[in-house]
Design a protein around this motif. Structure first.
Motif, PDB file in Angstrom:
ATOM      1  N   ILE A  47      33.293  41.187  32.135  1.00 34.26           N
ATOM      2  CA  ILE A  47      33.101  41.452  30.704  1.00 34.26           C
ATOM      3  C   ILE A  47      31.751  42.118  30.467  1.00 34.26           C
ATOM      4  CG2 ILE A  47      32.880  40.366  28.438  1.00 34.26           C
ATOM      5  CD1 ILE A  47      34.799  38.200  29.395  1.00 34.26           C
ATOM      6  N   SER A  48      30.693  41.622  31.141  1.00 33.47           N
ATOM      7  CA  SER A  48      29.357  42.204  30.971  1.00 33.47           C
ATOM      8  C   SER A  48      29.329  43.653  31.447  1.00 33.47           C
ATOM      9  CB  SER A  48      28.325  41.382  31.747  1.00 33.47           C
ATOM     10  OG  SER A  48      28.270  40.057  31.255  1.00 33.47           O
ATOM     11  N   ALA A  49      30.049  43.940  32.540  1.00 30.84           N
ATOM     12  CA  ALA A  49      30.080  45.303  33.059  1.00 30.84           C
ATOM     13  C   ALA A  49      30.849  46.247  32.142  1.00 30.84           C
ATOM     14  CB  ALA A  49      30.700  45.320  34.456  1.00 30.84           C
ATOM     15  N   ASN A  50      31.664  45.678  31.251  1.00 27.32           N
ATOM     16  CA  ASN A  50      32.463  46.495  30.323  1.00 27.32           C
ATOM     17  C   ASN A  50      31.916  46.399  28.898  1.00 27.32           C
ATOM     18  OD1 ASN A  50      34.784  48.259  30.165  1.00 27.32           O
ATOM     19  ND2 ASN A  50      35.837  46.650  29.017  1.00 27.32           N
ATOM     20  N   PRO A  55      37.878  43.971  30.388  1.00 23.94           N
ATOM     21  CA  PRO A  55      38.415  45.267  30.816  1.00 23.94           C
ATOM     22  C   PRO A  55      39.938  45.293  30.771  1.00 23.94           C
ATOM     23  CG  PRO A  55      37.638  43.993  32.703  1.00 23.94           C
ATOM     24  CD  PRO A  55      37.193  43.255  31.475  1.00 23.94           C
ATOM     25  N   LYS A  56      40.457  46.468  30.542  1.00 17.68           N
ATOM     26  CA  LYS A  56      41.912  46.629  30.531  1.00 17.68           C
ATOM     27  C   LYS A  56      42.476  46.416  31.930  1.00 17.68           C
ATOM     28  CE  LYS A  56      41.987  49.915  26.681  1.00 17.68           C
ATOM     29  NZ  LYS A  56      42.397  51.266  26.251  1.00 17.68           N
ATOM     30  N   ILE A  57      43.649  45.784  31.966  1.00 19.72           N
ATOM     31  CA  ILE A  57      44.297  45.474  33.233  1.00 19.72           C
ATOM     32  C   ILE A  57      45.432  46.463  33.448  1.00 19.72           C
ATOM     33  CG2 ILE A  57      45.464  43.699  34.581  1.00 19.72           C
ATOM     34  CD1 ILE A  57      42.561  43.090  33.885  1.00 19.72           C
ATOM     35  N   HIS A  58      45.493  47.031  34.640  1.00 15.19           N
ATOM     36  CA  HIS A  58      46.563  47.961  34.995  1.00 15.19           C
ATOM     37  C   HIS A  58      47.460  47.305  36.034  1.00 15.19           C
ATOM     38  CE1 HIS A  58      44.891  51.635  33.022  1.00 15.19           C
ATOM     39  NE2 HIS A  58      43.754  50.940  33.159  1.00 15.19           N
ATOM     40  N   LYS A  59      48.739  47.208  35.689  1.00 16.02           N
ATOM     41  CA  LYS A  59      49.691  46.629  36.642  1.00 16.02           C
ATOM     42  C   LYS A  59      49.847  47.531  37.858  1.00 16.02           C
ATOM     43  CE  LYS A  59      52.374  44.192  33.114  1.00 16.02           C
ATOM     44  NZ  LYS A  59      53.717  44.011  32.519  1.00 16.02           N
ATOM     45  N   ASP A  60      49.946  48.814  37.628  1.00 23.22           N
ATOM     46  CA  ASP A  60      50.090  49.781  38.717  1.00 23.22           C
ATOM     47  C   ASP A  60      49.002  50.823  38.591  1.00 23.22           C
ATOM     48  OD1 ASP A  60      52.524  48.640  39.734  1.00 23.22           O
ATOM     49  OD2 ASP A  60      53.536  49.522  37.992  1.00 23.22           O
ATOM     50  N   LYS A  61      48.404  51.134  39.689  1.00 21.54           N
ATOM     51  CA  LYS A  61      47.326  52.108  39.690  1.00 21.54           C
ATOM     52  C   LYS A  61      47.905  53.516  39.669  1.00 21.54           C
ATOM     53  CE  LYS A  61      43.359  53.609  42.392  1.00 21.54           C
ATOM     54  NZ  LYS A  61      42.554  53.370  43.619  1.00 21.54           N
ATOM     55  N   PRO A  62      47.672  54.295  38.594  1.00 19.00           N
ATOM     56  CA  PRO A  62      48.196  55.670  38.527  1.00 19.00           C
ATOM     57  C   PRO A  62      47.611  56.512  39.650  1.00 19.00           C
ATOM     58  CG  PRO A  62      47.417  54.924  36.385  1.00 19.00           C
ATOM     59  CD  PRO A  62      46.951  53.931  37.386  1.00 19.00           C
ATOM     60  N   LYS A  63      48.427  57.425  40.145  1.00 21.10           N
ATOM     61  CA  LYS A  63      47.984  58.292  41.230  1.00 21.10           C
ATOM     62  C   LYS A  63      46.863  59.211  40.757  1.00 21.10           C
ATOM     63  CE  LYS A  63      52.414  58.361  43.621  1.00 21.10           C
ATOM     64  NZ  LYS A  63      53.504  59.205  44.153  1.00 21.10           N
ATOM     65  N   PRO A  68      38.155  50.835  38.382  1.00 22.36           N
ATOM     66  CA  PRO A  68      37.208  49.896  38.995  1.00 22.36           C
ATOM     67  C   PRO A  68      37.932  48.698  39.607  1.00 22.36           C
ATOM     68  CG  PRO A  68      36.448  50.583  36.836  1.00 22.36           C
ATOM     69  CD  PRO A  68      37.848  51.116  36.976  1.00 22.36           C
ATOM     70  N   GLU A  69      37.364  48.218  40.708  1.00 24.83           N
ATOM     71  CA  GLU A  69      37.979  47.096  41.408  1.00 24.83           C
ATOM     72  C   GLU A  69      38.046  45.849  40.544  1.00 24.83           C
ATOM     73  OE1 GLU A  69      36.089  46.365  45.073  1.00 24.83           O
ATOM     74  OE2 GLU A  69      36.651  48.290  45.970  1.00 24.83           O
ATOM     75  N   LYS A  70      37.054  45.659  39.638  1.00 32.17           N
ATOM     76  CA  LYS A  70      37.042  44.458  38.805  1.00 32.17           C
ATOM     77  C   LYS A  70      38.276  44.383  37.925  1.00 32.17           C
ATOM     78  CE  LYS A  70      32.080  43.649  38.702  1.00 32.17           C
ATOM     79  NZ  LYS A  70      32.205  42.381  39.443  1.00 32.17           N
ATOM     80  N   ARG A  71      38.823  45.522  37.537  1.00 32.25           N
ATOM     81  CA  ARG A  71      40.037  45.501  36.704  1.00 32.25           C
ATOM     82  C   ARG A  71      41.243  45.024  37.511  1.00 32.25           C
ATOM     83  NH1 ARG A  71      40.070  50.966  32.949  1.00 32.25           N
ATOM     84  NH2 ARG A  71      37.956  50.776  32.117  1.00 32.25           N
ATOM     85  N   LEU A  72      41.195  45.238  38.816  1.00 28.38           N
ATOM     86  CA  LEU A  72      42.330  44.861  39.649  1.00 28.38           C
ATOM     87  C   LEU A  72      42.268  43.405  40.101  1.00 28.38           C
ATOM     88  CD1 LEU A  72      42.371  48.060  41.889  1.00 28.38           C
ATOM     89  CD2 LEU A  72      43.753  47.606  39.859  1.00 28.38           C
ATOM     90  N   GLU A  73      41.136  42.665  39.789  1.00 25.00           N
ATOM     91  CA  GLU A  73      40.988  41.277  40.210  1.00 25.00           C
ATOM     92  C   GLU A  73      41.727  40.309  39.296  1.00 25.00           C
ATOM     93  OE1 GLU A  73      36.866  40.454  40.321  1.00 25.00           O
ATOM     94  OE2 GLU A  73      36.451  41.711  42.054  1.00 25.00           O
ATOM     95  N   PHE A  74      42.122  40.734  38.129  1.00 26.55           N
ATOM     96  CA  PHE A  74      42.700  39.845  37.127  1.00 26.55           C
ATOM     97  C   PHE A  74      44.177  40.132  36.936  1.00 26.55           C
ATOM     98  CE2 PHE A  74      38.245  40.694  36.124  1.00 26.55           C
ATOM     99  CZ  PHE A  74      37.732  39.416  36.116  1.00 26.55           C
ATOM    100  N   SER A  75      44.884  39.072  36.474  1.00 24.28           N
ATOM    101  CA  SER A  75      46.298  39.248  36.158  1.00 24.28           C
ATOM    102  C   SER A  75      46.423  39.846  34.759  1.00 24.28           C
ATOM    103  CB  SER A  75      47.018  37.899  36.215  1.00 24.28           C
ATOM    104  OG  SER A  75      46.570  37.061  35.158  1.00 24.28           O
TER     105      SER A  75
END
Length: 408
Positions: A47-50, A55-63, A68-75
């Motif tokens: 949250i502090s970094a954003n 931060p918004k969570i992406h279910k699938d990483k667009p090509k 950022p990796e921090k967005r991929l750490e959360f459900s």
């Protein structure tokens, strides 16, 4: 003795189980708390970094798109279940922005109070009540993020209480099993010890008859042929063996009969004065002196015969094993504490309670000269134990051996 051994086994085993269980519970609860704070800090860092927003969570990483990796750490559900608010302060510590969209349990006034309190602490991380906070420096000044950890703390505390209940129940269950199985555990040792005591008693009685016969035959030889160095040697060795068997029998009987003899209220001061007077001639014959300082009218509950025997043993030991022309000091305090000091041939300092063990002798050559077998202090220790007292021996720096007895 077997009951004392059983109780000692139960105590040591229970203590070991308690220590292991206590350390296990401490470790698992510390790990659980650390894991909770780690997860909270991970969320606060994101949250502090954003800039104070989850931060918004992406279910699938667009090509071709960097995320950022921090967005991929959360459900995907965490932005909706995380309760937090953020406050931005300028360089003068004045509030310039506040984001309270993701929390409903904190009012604006409470948020201001929490911000002021955290800024006064001066810490970058920590807890304010049930809120975990994180302070970071941003372009505008200072960003404070507060994360609601009420549920996490509830589960952590609940886990702590449950672990204490389960651990306590487990400890009591193990103690019950230890008590239940303790007799079987100590039975071989107790039986061996009882057989040893029985053997010593029987051997002592059996040796008395042949020793008496040997001594009688010696007397007959002396009457017919006169004294010689051989008959005197036989006499000396018979006396030594007789003294040894008597000491072994006395010690075995005292340990076989743990029940106290008839106890009465006696004047310990008079007993000590009498024994010191009687032993004075013996000490002078050895070129030594007994000096006593006895408080008058010290009354204790004990057996007079045993206490006299105790004092004879201690003074005899002090005289025989002290340096030439030395002084044996005997002191009795008003509280019944008896202290005997003598100058001895010491090779070390510190605790010397090993002298209370059977057949232990610091200097074997001197013990042979004085006729000692290392049993006197063992008998003294048994007498003190029967009176529920304590005995300790210390070797001091100036070659002084200090023996202390406390009788109740």
């Amino acid at each position: 003795m077997s009951e004392k051994l059983r109780l000692r086994f139960i105590g040591i085993a229970s203590l070991c189980v308690f220590i292991v269980l206590f350390l296990f519970l401490v470790c698992i609860n510390v790990w659980n708390y650390s894991n909770m704070t780690h997860n909270a800090d991970r969320t606060l860092n994101a949250i502090s970094a954003n800039n104070g927003i989850f931060p918004k969570i992406h279910k699938d990483k667009p090509k071709g798109e960097f995320i950022p990796e921090k967005r991929l750490e959360f459900s995907p559900e965490e932005p909706f279940s995380t309760r937090y608010f953020s406050v931005t302060l300028n360089g003068e510590q004045e509030q310039i922005a506040i984001n309270m969209n993701s929390i409903a349990s904190v009012s604006l006034g409470e948020a201001n109070d929490m911000t002021n309190s955290v800024m006064e602490k001066g810490k970058d991380r920590g807890f304010y009540g049930s809120y975990r906070y994180h302070k970071t420096e941003v372009e505008e000044g200072t960003l404070l993020v507060f994360l609601d950890c009420t549920k996490d703390l509830f589960f952590t505390n609940n886990f702590l209480l449950n672990s204490i209940y389960v651990g306590g129940a487990g400890f009591l269950a193990v103690c019950f099993l230890i008590v239940l199985l303790s007799k079987a555990a100590v039975r071989p040792v107790a039986e061996s010890y009882e057989k040893q005591k029985t053997f010593i008693t029987n051997a002592g009685h059996e040796l008395k008859t042949p020793l008496s016969i040997i001594d009688a035959n010696r007397e007959v030889i002396e009457m017919e042929n006169g004294e010689s160095q051989w008959t005197q040697s036989i006499k000396h060795q018979v006396e030594r063996l007789t003294r040894l068997t008597n000491q072994l029998t006395t010690l075995a009987k005292m340990e076989e009969s743990p029940e106290k003899k008839f106890l009465e209220n006696i004047d310990l001061s008079n007993i000590i004065n009498d024994v010191c007077d009687e032993m004075e001639a013996f000490a002078q014959g050895q070129g030594k002196t007994i000096v006593s300082s006895v408080s008058p009218n010290v009354m204790i509950n004990g057996n007079e015969d045993q206490l006299r025997q105790l004092l004879y043993i201690l003074l005899d030991n002090g005289v025989k094993h002290s340096k030439e022309n030395s002084v044996i000091e005997v002191t009795l305090a008003n509280n019944g504490k008896l202290t005997i000091r003598n100058q001895a041939y010491l090779e070390q300092t510190g605790n010397m309670n090993i002298l209370l063990e059977r057949f232990y002798r610091m200097d074997s050559s001197r013990s042979r000269q004085t006729g000692g077998y290392g049993l006197g202090l063992s008998i003294a220790n048994a007498i003190v134990e029967q009176h529920k007292g304590k005995i300790s021996i210390m070797a001091l720096k100036d070659d002084t051996l200090e023996l202390t007895i406390t009788l109740r």
